[in-house]
Design an enzyme around this catalytic site. Structure first.
Site, PDB file in Angstrom:
ATOM      1  N   ARG A 155       0.812  -1.175   0.048  1.00 28.14           N
ATOM      2  CA  ARG A 155      -0.177  -0.026  -0.033  1.00 28.14           C
ATOM      3  C   ARG A 155       0.972   1.372  -0.078  1.00 28.14           C
ATOM      4  NH1 ARG A 155      -5.484  -1.621   3.150  1.00 28.14           N
ATOM      5  NH2 ARG A 155      -5.315  -3.486   3.602  1.00 28.14           N
ATOM      6  N   ASP A 182      -1.649 -16.367  -2.708  1.00 26.82           N
ATOM      7  CA  ASP A 182      -1.931 -15.651  -4.000  1.00 26.82           C
ATOM      8  C   ASP A 182      -0.718 -14.687  -4.589  1.00 26.82           C
ATOM      9  OD1 ASP A 182      -2.197 -13.798  -1.870  1.00 26.82           O
ATOM     10  OD2 ASP A 182      -4.065 -13.366  -2.221  1.00 26.82           O
ATOM     11  N   THR A 238       0.274  -5.957  -6.335  1.00 32.21           N
ATOM     12  CA  THR A 238      -0.795  -6.695  -5.758  1.00 32.21           C
ATOM     13  C   THR A 238      -2.002  -5.666  -5.246  1.00 32.21           C
ATOM     14  OG1 THR A 238      -1.655  -8.728  -5.057  1.00 32.21           O
ATOM     15  CG2 THR A 238      -0.258  -7.025  -3.554  1.00 32.21           C
TER      16      THR A 238
END
Length: 631
Positions: free
Chosen positions: A263, A393, A613
């Site tokens: 982030r 993932d 991501t």
């Protein structure tokens, strides 16, 4: 002094030297002093010595944060842990697999002028903390932003002209609607929660949480590139001003390495690459340095939590009783850390993530699969649980994207990706009795026939990688990507709200639906629309825009509140029960992917950019500057 205590000893002079000896000694001393002063001013790059005698340079505007970082405990040498992580070899050194790519890596780690303190950075590798330059240095590293932009093959925002002069068509109307949603989400956050990490739209206040170690403004950082992309210029300037004036790094809490990286680091990197604003580059380098103590382990595999005050680290308590690092977390650092080295000139960032690759290459993989839990102490797998959803993932995502970001030169990443995909297809891929293709979870050979919302990114990932597969597999991977994306669409279509649950199962005659309330919630997740965007760009099949518009309408109906967007507790209830949280990734990912779905392909072209991501665009390392289209 001992000689003075010997009885009867009388020195010829106070130094015990006779006159001719004194003369020769003074002559030698004066010559040495002359030589030293001459070297001080004549030798190249003696800036550290010149600072003792010459006036300091005028500081460059925008670099005042360097003083802030230099005063922080992490800026000083730290004591090595009892079992320090072995330093990874520098690119091209002592690593046979890297020798073939030495020349291209020099292009990646380009420098626009000699970097004297590189030796300091190299010496600091083993400490786990990047070497900071002395506070007086005004220009720590120079990045040629104009040269970078000249290498892009497409304008960042595409070639579309003045939209006000374009005919009003359906796709433009849809794109403008997504832009309005972003504007509303941002303005609600700014009004009720500016500077907090997230907005709580029902109670009209902000929420901080404990995930970011005391860092604030997660929504601001996550929104920067989306605001820029949508040309919300006033809102972007508001966000930039907050970063300049209020985003402070002198925090002392415990932070998630993974969440801060995807982030904050991702958001600041993309903001710099999109705008060239120096404040973003300086902030992201300083924040990156604060993450390095997480790598202080015997294997160099980082632990999940880093303490910004003490520089200590630990694993999550829920991860095998605090003994394991998580595949998706330590496997989702590669893109950002290569760019930290690119922008700072400090090789330590790249070396840390290259070492992770070395560990993963050496360790045995059960049936070619990568389990989710790895001990950062022993380097052994802790449990044979394999998932392409949560916990696993983005590790797979970063393999194919590392290959693409390297301008298709990182052969190691390419090979690891296709080998992993083959193992996943062999052991996890299933087709339900109703004809839906899904990726199950694997527990030591036993399958859980469910798929998480997080795993729905895999349709887009497989589509993205299809082009570079073996020729005989390309069509197969394109079809597989389409089938998995169709399954994820079904998880939306089979709910009352037309939004998908957190997880859905394939058993007892029920397919693509959650079987318990604890898995029925929707928290504004992006993975399904992410796959729609990639499949649209690859195929231009209008079905993906149709499905994307269904999501827009469902968000408006079920998640929009008076003061922002909120997740819902149960997608199978026609009356939405809101969770009072506007997730930062809704602005960073969900709305960005929807906007790109309704945009032309050259807007953030996949030839020039890969998305981390958290959907923050990071540039491809184009080495061939002749194929340029301007920035």
């Amino acid at each position: 002094m001992l000689m003075r205590k010997v009885p009867g000893f009388v020195p010829a002079s106070p130094w015990g030297l006779r006159l001719p000896q004194k003369f020769l000694f003074l002559l030698f001393l004066s010559g040495l002093i002359t030589l030293c002063f001459g070297a001080l001013f004549l030798l190249p790059k003696s800036s550290r010595l010149k600072r003792l005698f010459l006036a300091p340079r005028t500081p460059q505007p925008g670099l005042e944060v360097m003083a802030e970082a230099a005063s922080h405990p992490l800026a000083h040498e730290q004591e090595s842990p009892p079992n320090p992580a072995p330093a990874a070899p520098a690119p091209g050194e002592d690593d046979p697999s890297s020798q073939a790519t030495t020349r291209r890596r020099k292009g990646w780690l380009r420098r626009t002028h000699p970097t004297g303190p590189r030796e300091e950075a190299t010496a600091a590798r083993s400490s786990g903390v990047a070497a900071l330059r002395p506070q007086e240095e005004s220009i720590p590293f120079s990045f040629d932003f104009s040269a970078f932009r000249s290498r892009l093959r497409h304008p960042v925002l595409g070639t579309r002209g003045d939209e006000s002069k374009e005919p009003q068509n359906v796709v433009r109307t849809q794109r403008e609607k997504v832009k309005e949603m972003m504007q509303f989400a941002w303005q609600s956050y700014r009004r009720y929660a500016m500077g907090k990490n997230e907005l709580r739209p029902l109670t009209k206040d902000g929420y901080e949480g404990s995930m970011f170690g005391g860092l604030s403004g997660a929504t601001v950082i996550d929104s920067l590139d989306t605001l820029y992309l949508m040309e919300l210029k006033e809102e972007f300037q508001e966000a930039k001003a907050w970063v300049e004036e209020s985003f402070h790094l002198n925090v002392s809490g415990e932070a998630s390495l993974f969440e801060v990286n995807i982030r904050y680091i991702g958001g600041l990197l993309s903001a710099f690459y999109l705008t060239g604003e120096e404040v973003f580059r300086i902030k992201v380098i300083k924040l990156g340095e604060k993450l390095l103590p997480a790598f202080n382990t015997p294997t160099g595999i980082p632990k999940g939590v880093v303490n910004f005050k003490s520089g200590s680290n630990r694993s999550w308590g829920w991860a095998m009783a605090g003994s394991s690092s998580i595949l998706a977390e330590f496997g989702s650092l590669h893109l950002e850390f290569l760019h930290l080295t690119e922008l700072s000139g400090n090789p330590v960032f790249a070396e840390k993530v290259k070492n992770i690759r070395k560990v993963l290459k050496k360790i045995d993989k059960p049936f070619g699969l990568y389990p989710n839990f790895l001990s950062p102490v022993s380097g052994n797998w802790m449990q044979h649980h394999v998932s392409v959803g949560g916990l696993g993932d983005s590790f797979y995502e970063y393999l194919i994207k590392s290959w693409l970001m390297s301008a298709k030169t990182d052969m190691e990443a390419k090979d690891m990706y296709y080998e992993a995909l083959e193992a996943i297809e062999t052991h996890l891929l299933n087709v339900s009795p109703g004809g839906l293709t899904y990726i199950a979870e694997w527990r030591g050979g036993i399958l859980d026939h469910k798929m998480g919302h997080l795993a729905c990114f895999s349709g887009g990932m497989i589509a993205l990688g299809a082009e570079d597969a073996k020729e005989e597999k390309r069509a197969h991977y394109r079809e597989l990507a389409a089938q998995i994306t169709k399954t994820c669409h079904e998880s939306y279509a089979r709910s009352d709200t037309k939004l998908g649950p957190e997880a859905f199962w394939f058993n007892s005659g029920r397919e693509a639906v959650a079987t318990q309330l604890s898995e029925s919630y929707y928290i504004l997740r992006p993975e399904v629309v992410e796959s729609y965007m990639y499949l649209w760009r690859q195929t231009h099949d209008p079905i993906y825009r149709e499905w994307g518009w269904e999501v827009v309408m469902a968000l408006e109906k079920n998640c929009r509140t008076e003061a922002g967007f909120s997740g819902i507790h149960d997608v199978y209830s026609s009356i939405p029960n809101h969770d009072n949280k506007q997730q930062t990734f809704f602005l960073a990912e969900t709305l960005k992917y929807l906007y790109l779905l309704f945009s032309e392909d050259d807007v953030l072209s996949l030839e020039d950019w890969v998305f981390n991501t958290e959907a923050h665009p990071l540039p491809v390392n184009h080495l061939d500057s002749s194929s340029r289209a301007g920035g």
